[in-house]
Scaffold this motif. Sequence first.
Motif, PDB file in Angstrom:
ATOM      1  N   LEU A   1      70.388 -25.670 134.872  1.00 32.99           N
ATOM      2  CA  LEU A   1      70.185 -24.190 134.960  1.00 32.99           C
ATOM      3  C   LEU A   1      70.955 -23.636 136.316  1.00 32.99           C
ATOM      4  CD1 LEU A   1      66.331 -24.065 134.496  1.00 32.99           C
ATOM      5  CD2 LEU A   1      68.017 -23.165 133.129  1.00 32.99           C
ATOM      6  N   MET A   2      71.237 -24.458 137.506  1.00 27.12           N
ATOM      7  CA  MET A   2      71.731 -24.225 138.623  1.00 27.12           C
ATOM      8  C   MET A   2      73.191 -23.837 138.202  1.00 27.12           C
ATOM      9  SD  MET A   2      69.551 -26.119 141.406  1.00 27.12           S
ATOM     10  CE  MET A   2      71.050 -25.883 142.857  1.00 27.12           C
ATOM     11  N   ARG A   3      73.828 -24.894 137.573  1.00 25.35           N
ATOM     12  CA  ARG A   3      75.153 -24.947 137.375  1.00 25.35           C
ATOM     13  C   ARG A   3      75.619 -23.754 136.352  1.00 25.35           C
ATOM     14  NH1 ARG A   3      77.179 -29.045 133.065  1.00 25.35           N
ATOM     15  NH2 ARG A   3      76.125 -27.467 131.528  1.00 25.35           N
ATOM     16  N   ASP A   4      74.910 -23.225 135.419  1.00 25.58           N
ATOM     17  CA  ASP A   4      75.135 -22.258 134.321  1.00 25.58           C
ATOM     18  C   ASP A   4      74.822 -21.010 134.570  1.00 25.58           C
ATOM     19  OD1 ASP A   4      76.402 -24.336 132.891  1.00 25.58           O
ATOM     20  OD2 ASP A   4      74.838 -24.276 131.381  1.00 25.58           O
ATOM     21  N   LEU A   5      73.659 -20.709 135.429  1.00 25.09           N
ATOM     22  CA  LEU A   5      73.193 -19.548 135.585  1.00 25.09           C
ATOM     23  C   LEU A   5      73.305 -18.988 136.983  1.00 25.09           C
ATOM     24  CD1 LEU A   5      69.750 -19.936 134.031  1.00 25.09           C
ATOM     25  CD2 LEU A   5      71.892 -18.939 132.943  1.00 25.09           C
ATOM     26  N   LEU A   6      73.817 -19.683 137.936  1.00 24.17           N
ATOM     27  CA  LEU A   6      73.957 -19.177 139.295  1.00 24.17           C
ATOM     28  C   LEU A   6      75.477 -18.825 139.728  1.00 24.17           C
ATOM     29  CD1 LEU A   6      71.291 -21.099 141.343  1.00 24.17           C
ATOM     30  CD2 LEU A   6      71.180 -18.933 140.412  1.00 24.17           C
ATOM     31  N   PRO A   7      75.942 -17.679 140.283  1.00 25.98           N
ATOM     32  CA  PRO A   7      77.289 -17.740 140.627  1.00 25.98           C
ATOM     33  C   PRO A   7      77.530 -18.631 141.799  1.00 25.98           C
ATOM     34  CG  PRO A   7      76.034 -15.649 141.134  1.00 25.98           C
ATOM     35  CD  PRO A   7      75.000 -16.590 140.465  1.00 25.98           C
ATOM     36  N   ASN A   8      78.736 -18.725 141.981  1.00 29.20           N
ATOM     37  CA  ASN A   8      79.198 -19.835 143.082  1.00 29.20           C
ATOM     38  C   ASN A   8      78.578 -19.654 144.332  1.00 29.20           C
ATOM     39  OD1 ASN A   8      80.906 -21.385 141.189  1.00 29.20           O
ATOM     40  ND2 ASN A   8      82.802 -20.077 141.764  1.00 29.20           N
ATOM     41  N   GLY A   9      78.610 -18.464 144.960  1.00 28.61           N
ATOM     42  CA  GLY A   9      78.144 -18.388 146.490  1.00 28.61           C
ATOM     43  C   GLY A   9      76.653 -18.664 146.186  1.00 28.61           C
ATOM     44  N   VAL A  10      75.875 -18.303 145.538  1.00 27.96           N
ATOM     45  CA  VAL A  10      74.331 -18.297 145.286  1.00 27.96           C
ATOM     46  C   VAL A  10      74.247 -19.826 144.891  1.00 27.96           C
ATOM     47  CG1 VAL A  10      72.153 -17.643 144.155  1.00 27.96           C
ATOM     48  CG2 VAL A  10      73.937 -15.997 144.521  1.00 27.96           C
ATOM     49  N   LEU A  11      74.893 -20.455 144.157  1.00 29.86           N
ATOM     50  CA  LEU A  11      74.697 -21.781 143.869  1.00 29.86           C
ATOM     51  C   LEU A  11      74.722 -22.630 144.988  1.00 29.86           C
ATOM     52  CD1 LEU A  11      74.587 -24.077 141.639  1.00 29.86           C
ATOM     53  CD2 LEU A  11      76.934 -24.185 141.849  1.00 29.86           C
ATOM     54  N   GLY A  12      75.786 -22.324 145.965  1.00 28.51           N
ATOM     55  CA  GLY A  12      75.459 -23.000 147.524  1.00 28.51           C
ATOM     56  C   GLY A  12      74.492 -22.876 148.101  1.00 28.51           C
ATOM     57  N   VAL A  13      74.038 -21.715 148.223  1.00 26.94           N
ATOM     58  CA  VAL A  13      72.686 -21.451 148.998  1.00 26.94           C
ATOM     59  C   VAL A  13      71.526 -22.071 147.980  1.00 26.94           C
ATOM     60  CG1 VAL A  13      71.105 -19.908 149.370  1.00 26.94           C
ATOM     61  CG2 VAL A  13      73.372 -19.258 149.644  1.00 26.94           C
ATOM     62  N   ALA A  14      71.484 -22.105 146.891  1.00 29.75           N
ATOM     63  CA  ALA A  14      70.459 -23.165 146.163  1.00 29.75           C
ATOM     64  C   ALA A  14      70.314 -24.482 146.310  1.00 29.75           C
ATOM     65  CB  ALA A  14      70.482 -22.563 144.702  1.00 29.75           C
ATOM     66  N   VAL A  15      71.774 -24.853 146.387  1.00 29.69           N
ATOM     67  CA  VAL A  15      71.787 -26.317 146.819  1.00 29.69           C
ATOM     68  C   VAL A  15      71.390 -26.717 148.187  1.00 29.69           C
ATOM     69  CG1 VAL A  15      73.626 -28.310 147.034  1.00 29.69           C
ATOM     70  CG2 VAL A  15      73.414 -27.075 144.943  1.00 29.69           C
TER      71      VAL A  15
END
Length: 196
Positions: free
Chosen positions: A29-43
């Motif tokens: 879900l994180m890989r496919d639905l979050l944009p790159n900047g938000v993905l870093g914040v989520a991780v």
Amino acid sequence: MTVLPGMIALVLFGGWGGSRDYNDAIPLLMRDLLPNGVLGVAVTGLLASFMAGMAANISGFNTVFTNDIWQARLRPGRDDGHYLRVGRVATVAGVTLGVGTAFIAAGYSNIMNYLQALFSFFNAPLFATFVLGLFWRRMTAWAGFWGLLAGTSAAFASYVSYKAGLVDFGTELNASFWGAGLAFAVDASTCGRASP
């Protein structure tokens, strides 16, 4: 927070139980639905939450062991330096225990089976003791201790019987649910017999 992302992943991605592992739901879900900047914040948020949870558990283990068991029951009246050293040893022991349980968890097909097994061993008897202690006037500390011990032992014996093939509960999750019910019942009956 736990069920909803799993349901969304179930709808969006196929192959669960076959080519896909259930533990991959959140990363997919994180890989496919979050944009790159938000993905870093989520991780970063996930790693921070894991670290905070581990730190809180170790700190709680250290405090309960040092203050409530060692200082109150085993070695009362010592100087603060002694309890500080015991607390440090308890911290190292807690971290080592945590690492050991991670190796145990790696042997399960998914984390839910592992968590439910642990809940059946510890949470179900603890809940029975808590409820009885809260609502039953005749409950004593020793009755609670023996109830917890008996309930945990019953859940563990039920789970070992399932793993050895002596009892067929169908799935590992069902074995945990039956173990939790057995632990609750054994804990409650033991507390009832041990109370005056």
